[in-house]
Design a protein around this motif. Sequence first.
Motif, PDB file in Angstrom:
ATOM      1  N   TRP A 165      64.607  15.856 -22.383  1.00  0.00           N
ATOM      2  CA  TRP A 165      64.059  15.018 -23.423  1.00  0.00           C
ATOM      3  C   TRP A 165      63.022  14.140 -22.820  1.00  0.00           C
ATOM      4  CZ3 TRP A 165      62.264  15.485 -27.822  1.00  0.00           C
ATOM      5  CH2 TRP A 165      62.019  14.073 -28.709  1.00  0.00           C
TER       6      TRP A 165
ATOM      7  N   LYS B   2      59.259  14.134 -24.771  1.00  0.00           N
ATOM      8  CA  LYS B   2      58.958  13.333 -25.669  1.00  0.00           C
ATOM      9  C   LYS B   2      57.708  12.590 -25.401  1.00  0.00           C
ATOM     10  CE  LYS B   2      61.672   9.269 -24.135  1.00  0.00           C
ATOM     11  NZ  LYS B   2      62.674   8.503 -24.565  1.00  0.00           N
TER      12      LYS B   2
ATOM     13  N   PRO C  85      55.628  15.230 -27.781  1.00  0.00           N
ATOM     14  CA  PRO C  85      56.576  15.941 -28.448  1.00  0.00           C
ATOM     15  C   PRO C  85      56.053  17.038 -29.380  1.00  0.00           C
ATOM     16  CG  PRO C  85      56.600  13.887 -29.342  1.00  0.00           C
ATOM     17  CD  PRO C  85      55.547  13.844 -28.232  1.00  0.00           C
TER      18      PRO C  85
ATOM     19  N   CYS D 280      61.742  18.135 -30.975  1.00  0.00           N
ATOM     20  CA  CYS D 280      62.488  16.947 -31.528  1.00  0.00           C
ATOM     21  C   CYS D 280      63.468  17.367 -32.453  1.00  0.00           C
ATOM     22  CB  CYS D 280      61.428  16.175 -32.650  1.00  0.00           C
ATOM     23  SG  CYS D 280      59.920  15.275 -31.794  1.00  0.00           S
TER      24      CYS D 280
ATOM     25  N   ALA E  29      66.123  18.216 -29.958  1.00  0.00           N
ATOM     26  CA  ALA E  29      66.859  17.090 -29.396  1.00  0.00           C
ATOM     27  C   ALA E  29      67.763  16.139 -30.288  1.00  0.00           C
ATOM     28  CB  ALA E  29      65.783  15.994 -28.998  1.00  0.00           C
TER      29      ALA E  29
ATOM     30  N   GLU F 172      71.016   8.071 -29.804  1.00  0.00           N
ATOM     31  CA  GLU F 172      69.739   9.021 -29.386  1.00  0.00           C
ATOM     32  C   GLU F 172      69.195   9.841 -30.132  1.00  0.00           C
ATOM     33  OE1 GLU F 172      72.702   7.944 -27.878  1.00  0.00           O
ATOM     34  OE2 GLU F 172      72.331   7.338 -25.846  1.00  0.00           O
TER      35      GLU F 172
ATOM     36  N   ALA G 231      65.321  10.010 -31.424  1.00  0.00           N
ATOM     37  CA  ALA G 231      64.420  11.368 -31.641  1.00  0.00           C
ATOM     38  C   ALA G 231      63.862  11.704 -33.040  1.00  0.00           C
ATOM     39  CB  ALA G 231      65.320  12.492 -31.282  1.00  0.00           C
TER      40      ALA G 231
END
Length: 612
Positions: free
Chosen positions: A407, A411, A414, A419, A422, A434, A438
Motif C-alpha cells: 500500500w 498510495k 493511487p 484504493c 486496500a 487504515e 485509504a
Amino acid sequence: MSTWALRRSSVLLRSRGYSLGTTRDACVNLRKITCVEDDAGIFESSLRTYYGLFPSKTFYHTGHASLKFTVNSRELSSQVDATSKKEEDDLGDGFSELDRPAADNDDELELSDDDEDIEGPQNELELSETEIDSAEKKSPGRRAQSELFKAILNSPGLSVRDTLDKWIEEGKKLERPEISLTFFNLRKRRMYGRALQLSEWLEAKKQIDFVERDYASRLDLLAKVRGLHKAESYIDSIPKSFRGEIIYRTLLANCVSQTNVKKAEEIFNKMKDLELPVTAFACNQLLILYKRSDKKKIADVLLLMEKENVKPTPFTYRLLIDAKGQSNDIAGMDQIVEAMKAEGVELDLQIQGALAKHYASAGLKEKAEAVLTEMEGGNLKEHPWVCISLLPIYADLGKDDEVGRIWEICKSNPRIEWCLAAIEAWGRLKKIEEAEAAFELMLNKFKKPSSRPYTALLKVYANHKMLLKGKDLIKRMADSGCRIGPLTWDALVKLYVLSGEVEKADSIFHKAMQQNQMKPMFSTYMAIMYEYAKRGDIHNSEKIFHRMRQAGYTSRYKQFHALVQAYINAKLPAYGIRERMRADNVFPNKALAAQLTLVDAFRKTPVSDLFD
C-alpha cells in the motif's frame, strides 16, 4: 495440438450411471475404467485419461450416482435423479461469467457487477457485459463521456425515446462510435432498460443498419430486462442471414447467468442441430454452468471439446483451476497448471491470483506466498496493477506487514482499483483506521462523486457489525450526491442484517428496488432470506422467495435450502414443497433431502406409528 490435458480419470462414465452415446456420426471410444473406493467413499481411476488431466480424486462422494449424461455429435442432455445432485451454487467463484478481457476501471461510477455471484459473479453469477460488446470496449476515446449517454442518463427512466427524438430534432448526429460508447456506458452501469430502449429506437427509426452483433446486443438486453422467453422469441424476428453463432451463444450465456440448466442445454443442443460451430466460448459457458450446478458433468464437457477438436482457452483452464480449488483438490489443481505449462499456455495474473487464493484457503501459506512473489516480479513499481490481487490475498494470509508495504508503494500515485483493494484488505485484517485512511485518500484524489469507495468501506463496517459508523457513512454518501446501485444496496442490507436488524434491512431494500430500475444482487436477497429462515419466519421467507422470482432469479438450491430451513425452525410442515421443487427443475442433494424429511407432513415417527 497433440495433448491439451483436459479430462479427469475418476469420472465414473459407465460403471456409476454415466452413458456416453455414439449416435449418428459420433464415435467416442473409451478405455476400460477400473475404480477403487477409498475410506472417504471417493473413487480413483486407473485410467490415464484423455489428455492427462484430472487423474486425481473426483470432485464428490459418488454415493448414489444416477446421473445420466449423453454426449453425441448433435446432443447434450442431462437427467438427474432426486438424490444424486450435489449443491454447487458456488456463488463465491473468483471468475467472471464470461471469457472477456478486464475492462479499464477509470470511470468512477459504480460498477454494479455482482462480484460475489461471478461471482461472482456474480455474479454471480449476472452477466454485466457479453462478448458482443468487445468492439464497443475498443472504441476510440472510450474513457470520454458520451454526450448521448449524458442525455439518456439525465432523462426520466421511461422517456428515453423522447430524449432521442429531441436529439434528432436538434440536428445532432448519431454515428457508430457515439452509439457504441453510449451502449458501453449504459451496460457498465447495468442500465439495461435504458439500453434496450435505445436499441429499439435505433431500429425503429432506422438510424443504423443492424448487423448480427446489433441483434445479439438487443437479444442480450431482452434476456436481462424481460426474461429468457422474450429473448428466445425475438430470434424469430431476426433476419435469417443474421441468426448465427453469435446470436445463440448470447442466449446461451444468459441462460448460464441465470443458472437455468434445462434451457442452457436446450439452446446448446439447438446450436448443434443448426450445425453452428462448437466454440470455446460455448463450451466455457457450459463449464461455468456445471461448476455451479453439477461438477460431475465438467468431464463430459471436456470430452465434448476433445471430440469436436475445440482448443481450450486460458479461461477454460481458469475455470478448471477454480473448480479444483473450490473442491480443495490442490493436487489436481497443480496438475492442471502442469498441463498448461506443457502446452505453452501462460499463467496470467488472474490464474496466478486464483492459485494463490486457493493455496491460502487450504492453509498452504508458503505456496501462496511463492505465487504472490512471482506475481510481484521483483519490482512492484514497474507493474503496480498487480496490487489489486496482492492486497486481499496477503490480507487472507494475515500478512499486515506485506499489505502495508504494498500500500505504501501504491498510495504515492493511487488508482481507484488499488484504493478499493486496500480498503478491502485492511478490513479483512480488522484494521479499521487504515481502511478509513485509504477511503479518505481515495475521496481526496478522485473528486468526481462515486459510490464505489463508500460501498467498499460500508462492507468493512458491515463485516464488523459497526452499525453507527455505517449509518454515518450512508448519510455522507447521500450528501455527496453519489448514484447508489446494487453493490451499495448489498453492503447496506448486510450491515443491518449482521447487526440484527433484518426488518430494517428488508424495508430499505424494498424501497431501493421500487425507486431504481437496476437488478439487485442474488446475495442481497439471500442475506435477508437466511436471516428470516433462522428465525423460523415462514411468511417473510416466502415473501423474499417470491421477490427473487419476480426479479428474474430462477429457483436454485440456496433458495429452497433457506425456505425449508424456515419451516424446520418454525416446526411446521411444508406442504407441497417437493412438488414446487420439481416444477422448478430443482432436485435435492443429500443435505436438502434430509431437510425435506423433517418438514414432511406425512412422515412416520415412533409416536405416529402407535396411532396407525
